[in-house]
Write a protein that holds these residues in place. Structure first.
Motif, PDB file in Angstrom:
ATOM      1  N   LEU A 260      32.108  38.960  43.657  1.00 47.22           N
ATOM      2  CA  LEU A 260      33.398  38.511  44.171  1.00 47.22           C
ATOM      3  C   LEU A 260      33.818  37.233  43.451  1.00 47.22           C
ATOM      4  N   GLY A 261      35.119  37.109  43.233  1.00 42.73           N
ATOM      5  CA  GLY A 261      35.622  35.920  42.557  1.00 42.73           C
ATOM      6  C   GLY A 261      35.689  34.713  43.473  1.00 42.73           C
TER       7      GLY A 261
ATOM      8  N   VAL B  30      36.198  49.481  45.007  1.00 40.88           N
ATOM      9  CA  VAL B  30      37.258  48.711  45.642  1.00 40.88           C
ATOM     10  C   VAL B  30      37.859  47.833  44.561  1.00 40.88           C
ATOM     11  N   ALA B  31      39.151  48.046  44.286  1.00 43.83           N
ATOM     12  CA  ALA B  31      39.805  47.353  43.172  1.00 43.83           C
ATOM     13  C   ALA B  31      39.832  45.846  43.381  1.00 43.83           C
ATOM     14  N   ARG B  32      40.189  45.406  44.594  1.00 44.08           N
ATOM     15  CA  ARG B  32      40.270  43.965  44.872  1.00 44.08           C
ATOM     16  C   ARG B  32      39.394  43.665  46.086  1.00 44.08           C
ATOM     17  N   PRO B  33      38.120  43.386  45.879  1.00 43.17           N
ATOM     18  CA  PRO B  33      37.190  43.214  46.999  1.00 43.17           C
ATOM     19  C   PRO B  33      37.563  42.073  47.943  1.00 43.17           C
ATOM     20  N   GLU B  34      38.065  40.959  47.415  1.00 48.02           N
ATOM     21  CA  GLU B  34      38.431  39.841  48.289  1.00 48.02           C
ATOM     22  C   GLU B  34      39.558  40.246  49.235  1.00 48.02           C
ATOM     23  N   ALA B  35      40.559  40.923  48.688  1.00 50.37           N
ATOM     24  CA  ALA B  35      41.691  41.370  49.508  1.00 50.37           C
ATOM     25  C   ALA B  35      41.228  42.383  50.556  1.00 50.37           C
ATOM     26  N   PHE B  36      40.337  43.269  50.144  1.00 55.94           N
ATOM     27  CA  PHE B  36      39.798  44.255  51.084  1.00 55.94           C
ATOM     28  C   PHE B  36      39.080  43.560  52.231  1.00 55.94           C
TER      29      PHE B  36
ATOM     30  N   ARG C  99      41.681  41.664  54.520  1.00 56.03           N
ATOM     31  CA  ARG C  99      42.521  42.600  55.277  1.00 56.03           C
ATOM     32  C   ARG C  99      41.704  43.323  56.337  1.00 56.03           C
TER      33      ARG C  99
END
Length: 160
Positions: free
Chosen positions: A6-7, A45-51, A54
């Motif tokens: 994760l970033g 999962v393309a954007r893990p942080e967003a997932f 959310r």
């Protein structure tokens, strides 16, 4: 998926979830979201942080909705469902039968015409206009018979 991929840092995500949900258990929400994401390891999962954020916010909303409706059925196991008996208790049945007998007595005390009109309205679900047409009387007379019957039954069953 490892968290190192994760970033954003875990604390940043936790602060973001806490800010969006205004709850103290943001870390727990985030953790359960992370587990959900890990379960989907077969799909990327393309954007893990967003997932994660959310998913945590959605979980908080679901918890809030459930807390506002405590009568909503909760998850139960099969044994609990088999034990639940929704039938009334014996004393409740006895009281209901006594009340019904009292109402029947009250109906018997009404004049035959008032009883007939009242039952046509209450049991058959007919409107005043329909009763008036069937019996060949005015709508005002129907209203008076129903009001008289309701008043009489109300007085007769008072205290029960």
């Amino acid at each position: 998926m490892k968290f190192e991929m994760l970033g954003a840092s875990w604390q940043q995500l936790q602060r973001q979830v806490a800010r969006l949900t205004r709850r103290d258990d943001a870390e727990d929400l985030l953790h359960s979201s992370y587990l959900r994401m890990a379960e989907k390891a077969d799909r990327a999962v393309a954007r893990p942080e967003a997932f994660l954020v959310r998913s945590a916010v959605n979980q908080a909303r679901d918890d809030f909705r459930r807390s506002r409706h405590p009568a909503a059925p909760q998850a139960m196991d099969l044994q609990t469902l088999q034990v639940c008996d929704r039938s009334p208790l014996q004393d409740e049945m006895l009281i209901a039968r006594q009340r019904l007998a009292r109402v029947k007595e009250g109906l018997d005390r009404l004049s035959p015409r008032s009883r007939e009109i009242f039952l046509m309205h209450r049991l058959d679900g007919l409107k005043y206009r329909e009763i008036a047409e069937r019996l060949g009387i005015s709508m005002s007379a129907v209203e008076k018979h129903v009001a008289k019957a309701m008043q009489s039954l109300s007085e007769w069953t008072e205290g029960w």
